[in-house]
Structures are given as structure tokens and as C-alpha cells.
Design a protein around this motif. Sequence first.
Motif, PDB file in Angstrom:
ATOM      1  N   SER A 213       0.859  -1.182   0.000  1.00 51.89           N
ATOM      2  CA  SER A 213       0.000   0.000   0.000  1.00 51.89           C
ATOM      3  C   SER A 213       0.893   1.229   0.000  1.00 51.89           C
ATOM      4  CB  SER A 213      -0.917   0.002   1.230  1.00 51.89           C
ATOM      5  OG  SER A 213      -1.741   1.148   1.244  1.00 51.89           O
ATOM      6  N   GLY A 214       0.682   2.094  -0.996  1.00 51.49           N
ATOM      7  CA  GLY A 214       1.560   3.247  -1.032  1.00 51.49           C
ATOM      8  C   GLY A 214       1.091   4.347  -1.964  1.00 51.49           C
ATOM      9  N   ARG A 215       1.687   5.513  -1.785  1.00 52.27           N
ATOM     10  CA  ARG A 215       1.361   6.681  -2.588  1.00 52.27           C
ATOM     11  C   ARG A 215       2.648   7.472  -2.843  1.00 52.27           C
ATOM     12  NH1 ARG A 215      -2.204   8.975   0.547  1.00 52.27           N
ATOM     13  NH2 ARG A 215      -4.057   8.385  -0.630  1.00 52.27           N
TER      14      ARG A 215
ATOM     15  N   PHE B  56       2.035  14.910 -10.131  1.00 47.09           N
ATOM     16  CA  PHE B  56       1.582  13.590 -10.559  1.00 47.09           C
ATOM     17  C   PHE B  56       1.529  12.666  -9.347  1.00 47.09           C
ATOM     18  CE2 PHE B  56       3.126  15.470 -14.437  1.00 47.09           C
ATOM     19  CZ  PHE B  56       2.267  14.981 -15.418  1.00 47.09           C
ATOM     20  N   THR B  57       0.465  11.863  -9.290  1.00 43.34           N
ATOM     21  CA  THR B  57       0.257  10.949  -8.173  1.00 43.34           C
ATOM     22  C   THR B  57       0.169   9.516  -8.673  1.00 43.34           C
ATOM     23  OG1 THR B  57      -0.954  12.650  -6.941  1.00 43.34           O
ATOM     24  CG2 THR B  57      -1.234  10.377  -6.225  1.00 43.34           C
ATOM     25  N   VAL B  58       0.870   8.607  -7.980  1.00 44.84           N
ATOM     26  CA  VAL B  58       0.799   7.175  -8.246  1.00 44.84           C
ATOM     27  C   VAL B  58       0.377   6.498  -6.946  1.00 44.84           C
ATOM     28  CG1 VAL B  58       2.027   5.114  -8.995  1.00 44.84           C
ATOM     29  CG2 VAL B  58       2.636   7.336  -9.950  1.00 44.84           C
ATOM     30  N   GLU B  59      -0.636   5.635  -7.008  1.00 45.18           N
ATOM     31  CA  GLU B  59      -1.124   4.911  -5.841  1.00 45.18           C
ATOM     32  C   GLU B  59      -1.292   3.430  -6.185  1.00 45.18           C
ATOM     33  OE1 GLU B  59      -3.964   7.857  -3.357  1.00 45.18           O
ATOM     34  OE2 GLU B  59      -4.711   7.344  -5.343  1.00 45.18           O
TER      35      GLU B  59
ATOM     36  N   GLN C 218      -5.056 -12.676  -4.534  1.00 46.84           N
ATOM     37  CA  GLN C 218      -4.463 -11.349  -4.540  1.00 46.84           C
ATOM     38  C   GLN C 218      -5.345 -10.409  -5.354  1.00 46.84           C
ATOM     39  OE1 GLN C 218      -0.963 -12.251  -2.296  1.00 46.84           O
ATOM     40  NE2 GLN C 218      -1.769 -10.310  -2.987  1.00 46.84           N
ATOM     41  N   VAL C 219      -5.597  -9.234  -4.804  1.00 47.99           N
ATOM     42  CA  VAL C 219      -6.402  -8.208  -5.472  1.00 47.99           C
ATOM     43  C   VAL C 219      -5.575  -6.922  -5.518  1.00 47.99           C
ATOM     44  CG1 VAL C 219      -8.496  -6.820  -5.367  1.00 47.99           C
ATOM     45  CG2 VAL C 219      -8.575  -9.245  -4.750  1.00 47.99           C
ATOM     46  N   ASN C 220      -5.396  -6.375  -6.722  1.00 49.55           N
ATOM     47  CA  ASN C 220      -4.562  -5.187  -6.888  1.00 49.55           C
ATOM     48  C   ASN C 220      -5.364  -4.059  -7.544  1.00 49.55           C
ATOM     49  OD1 ASN C 220      -1.670  -4.196  -6.657  1.00 49.55           O
ATOM     50  ND2 ASN C 220      -2.120  -3.693  -8.785  1.00 49.55           N
ATOM     51  N   VAL C 221      -5.238  -2.852  -6.977  1.00 49.01           N
ATOM     52  CA  VAL C 221      -5.856  -1.652  -7.546  1.00 49.01           C
ATOM     53  C   VAL C 221      -4.754  -0.604  -7.685  1.00 49.01           C
ATOM     54  CG1 VAL C 221      -7.646   0.084  -7.333  1.00 49.01           C
ATOM     55  CG2 VAL C 221      -8.047  -2.210  -6.432  1.00 49.01           C
ATOM     56  N   PHE C 222      -4.565  -0.131  -8.916  1.00 51.47           N
ATOM     57  CA  PHE C 222      -3.472   0.780  -9.253  1.00 51.47           C
ATOM     58  C   PHE C 222      -4.042   2.048  -9.882  1.00 51.47           C
ATOM     59  CE2 PHE C 222      -0.497   2.351 -12.491  1.00 51.47           C
ATOM     60  CZ  PHE C 222       0.634   2.586 -11.722  1.00 51.47           C
ATOM     61  N   SER C 223      -3.506   3.204  -9.506  1.00 53.67           N
ATOM     62  CA  SER C 223      -4.009   4.490 -10.006  1.00 53.67           C
ATOM     63  C   SER C 223      -2.843   5.430 -10.270  1.00 53.67           C
ATOM     64  CB  SER C 223      -4.960   5.113  -8.978  1.00 53.67           C
ATOM     65  OG  SER C 223      -5.247   6.460  -9.288  1.00 53.67           O
TER      66      SER C 223
ATOM     67  N   THR D   2     -12.820   1.277  -5.266  1.00 50.73           N
ATOM     68  CA  THR D   2     -12.778   2.609  -4.659  1.00 50.73           C
ATOM     69  C   THR D   2     -12.363   2.531  -3.200  1.00 50.73           C
ATOM     70  OG1 THR D   2     -14.494   3.413  -6.173  1.00 50.73           O
ATOM     71  CG2 THR D   2     -14.162   4.656  -4.130  1.00 50.73           C
ATOM     72  N   ASP D   3     -12.894   1.541  -2.468  1.00 55.03           N
ATOM     73  CA  ASP D   3     -12.516   1.373  -1.070  1.00 55.03           C
ATOM     74  C   ASP D   3     -11.036   1.068  -0.921  1.00 55.03           C
ATOM     75  OD1 ASP D   3     -15.009   1.918  -0.146  1.00 55.03           O
ATOM     76  OD2 ASP D   3     -15.575  -0.151   0.291  1.00 55.03           O
ATOM     77  N   ALA D   4     -10.470   0.290  -1.855  1.00 57.32           N
ATOM     78  CA  ALA D   4      -9.050  -0.051  -1.786  1.00 57.32           C
ATOM     79  C   ALA D   4      -8.179   1.194  -1.893  1.00 57.32           C
ATOM     80  CB  ALA D   4      -8.694  -1.049  -2.890  1.00 57.32           C
ATOM     81  N   LEU D   5      -8.493   2.083  -2.832  1.00 58.66           N
ATOM     82  CA  LEU D   5      -7.714   3.315  -2.974  1.00 58.66           C
ATOM     83  C   LEU D   5      -7.954   4.259  -1.804  1.00 58.66           C
ATOM     84  CD1 LEU D   5      -8.090   4.043  -6.796  1.00 58.66           C
ATOM     85  CD2 LEU D   5      -6.118   3.075  -5.602  1.00 58.66           C
ATOM     86  N   ARG D   6      -9.191   4.306  -1.315  1.00 61.02           N
ATOM     87  CA  ARG D   6      -9.497   5.176  -0.178  1.00 61.02           C
ATOM     88  C   ARG D   6      -8.754   4.717   1.075  1.00 61.02           C
ATOM     89  NH1 ARG D   6     -15.007   4.907  -0.046  1.00 61.02           N
ATOM     90  NH2 ARG D   6     -15.198   6.634  -1.516  1.00 61.02           N
TER      91      ARG D   6
END
Length: 435
Positions: free
Chosen positions: A97-99, A111-114, A135-140, A280-284
Motif C-alpha cells: 500500500s503506497g502513494r 503527478f500521483t501514483v497509488e 491477490q487483489v490489486n488496484v493501481f491508479s 474505490t474502497d481499496a484506494l481510499r
Amino acid sequence: MPMKYVGASVITAATLAGISADAWAARVDYTVDLGVEDNDNVTLAPFDPIQQRYLRAGLGFTVTENLSALQLSLGGRVEYRDYEDDVFDDTVDGTLSGRMNWIAIPERLFFTVEDNLSVQPVNALAPDAPGNRQQVNVFSLGPTLLFNWSSALRGQAELRYVNSDAEITDEFNSQRIAAALRAIKEFSATSRMSANFQAQRVDFDNDIVARDYNRYDLFARYSRTLAHFELGADLGYSRIDYRQGESRSDPLIRLDAEWNPTSRSQFTAAVASQFSDTATDALRGIEADAPATVPEHVLTGDAIVNASPYEVRSLDLGYQFTSTRTNFSISPYVQKRNYVDSDEFDQKNRGARFDLHWLVRQSLTLGTYATHEKLEYTVLNREDKTTRLGATLRYEWSRHWSLGLLWERYKRESTDLGQDVSQNIVYLSVSYTNR
């Protein structure tokens, strides 16, 4: 952990940590542990449990950086288990988990990477056994443009690309484009209000079982920050438009407060009534800062990994006390969740988590934790009660080396026949910490 998730995590970590050459000055904390775990019900079977003693190894880490042009916070852990007698294949589970925030033009463009990599159940109705994890991955990633109309009125425009991917549940996989416009009015040094418009286009990879949709949020936010108190409130409206023509709308209400009566104690409260979804919950859930300590466990989450958005109403409370020798926290919650596409997993749940860490003496730390949840599936007419109790003991015989002992008991009682399970785990380990 399949190779594609290992690769995705490595790429994300490299992106977060390596965009600027200055990132080599980042602070890196890590802990490596190796030990033996004894499990009296390794398959979490309701009858005829199988006891095993097997090898377990883990690596936890945090990475932080705070430069004028780069802010980075990253935390994660990877664990390996070597099971006997082929009850399960050897497993590798990981979380990340990181930003990263890179300021390309000061006060104008960044620029933001999450990224959020987690372990979630394949079947949320079944026990948390190794064969029921994925494994569940959400990338933004994307830019944010800032512009000023006056000294007290500012604007902000955001654009994000979001990719969500699940190891097994293909209906979750999607590509998203999200945009936002915000106008922020400063009333004083301690209070502000903003007008926000957000739009998101969601395209699922599997259109047979998932419905593409657009989501729109329009809301105002007021926030006030004092020496010992912070308050934030959102009020507005949300709408979901499916490409087939159906639409759903609902008020958007969020309230969060934090009170620090002393330097050692903190009270928090959060109330929400809104649309959300698993991605959305994963990024939040990504923390603004890296975890205060290196993660010691890879925990299986409780998310329903599917394509459906849901209406959620929730109340979360928390209290934390920190002193030289004692850290204590308790966090009760209640939640109601109604899924838009399918009501099978509509649920009401309430529970609490308790944590206590006590420094017995300079080299010896005792910890305890407990969680309890009552989960009611309203359509399935099913109720599950889950309890987890644990205790840890850690002895540091030098600056970097320590011995650890963990005991944990897990129990689930269900109104469905054959779903009652229990498990006891003991983990004896030796650890090396770089700081």
C-alpha cells in the motif's frame, strides 16, 4: 503469489520509489522473520481437523521520503508458508500500500501514483483457509493541475487512470478513467469550503457478468482545523448511470472528526452514507503516511470481490492512547451495505477491534489484540459471528535481533449448517530488523 502479481508489485514499487533520483535517499525500514508455525486446523474444516507444523517466513517493510519535489509513503509485507503432505501448495501472500506524489511544477502541477495490493477471499461465505484466498490489486496514476483565482480562492483539476485486477474473480477486473474539478474557498487559516464535481467511467473486462457504468458525484465539503480538533463534512448527491440505460441515485453524506484532548490520547468518528465499490474502497484505504511500524502480518480482508457498486451506511468510532510504555486502541463500528446489481451479499455488520502493547521492560514487549464481528446477510437469512484473539511476546537480545512468540485463536459461528470452525495458531520466530 502468481508471477503477474509479483511483477505488478515490483513495477509499482519501482515507480513509487524510483521516479526521482533523489528517492535513493528515502528511509527504508524492514524486518525479516523466520520460524515454525503450529496450526491445529490448517484447512479450517468444521469436522476432522488436520494439525500441521510448517515453516513460515516473512519480510515487512516501509519506505518514506519527504522532499520538496517528491513525497513517498510505502508499506508492505510478503509471507511464505511451506505446508506438509500436500494439504495445500506452498503459498506466497503479499500486501502493498503506497502513494507517491511528484511535484513537476511547484504550486501548479503534480503527478500521483497509488497502489493497493491485498489478500481477499475468493468466496466471502467460506472460512479463511489458504485455498480461499486471492491477490487483489488496484493501481491508479494521473496528474493534478492547480490554479489560483485569488489569494483565498483556488481551483484544482484531477485526472486518473485506475486498473483493478483480481487473481481469480475475473468479473472484478476493470479499467477506469476518473476526473474531478474542485473550487476551494479559504475563509481563514483554520477553515475552508470546497465545491466538488467528480466523474468516473468504469469499463469491465468481462461484459457478460459485469455491467459498465458511469458515476457522478456533486458535493460541497467544509473543513475546520483547530489545535486539538479537526472536523470535515461532505454533503451532496451521487448518481450511477449504466450503459444499458438504468440509473441509480442517492444522497452523499460524510462526516469525520478528530479530537486530541491531550498529546497522548485521540478520539475519532466517521459517519458515511454514500455509493462505493471494492476498488474505490481499496484506494481510499491507502494511508497518507507510511505505517508507523513495519507490518508484521499479512491479513486476509473481508471484501466482496465483484463488479457491483453498493450503497453503504456506516459509523466508525475510535480511541487511541499512547505513552512511553503503553499503546492502546479500540475501534467499534456498524455498517449496512446494499449491492446495486445483486442483493445476494446485502449485509448488516457490527463489531470492534482492540489492541494493547505494553513495554514490560527495555527488551521485552507484550501485545494483545481481539476482534469480534457479527455479520448478517439479510437476503440469505444467514448470520456469522467471528472472533479472533491473539497475544504476542517479543524479546530483543540485541539492537537488531529478537525472538517472537505469537498465539492466535480464530472462531466462527454461523447459522448455516457446517460453517462453524475454529483454529489455534502458535508461531515461534527469530527476526532481524535493520534499525
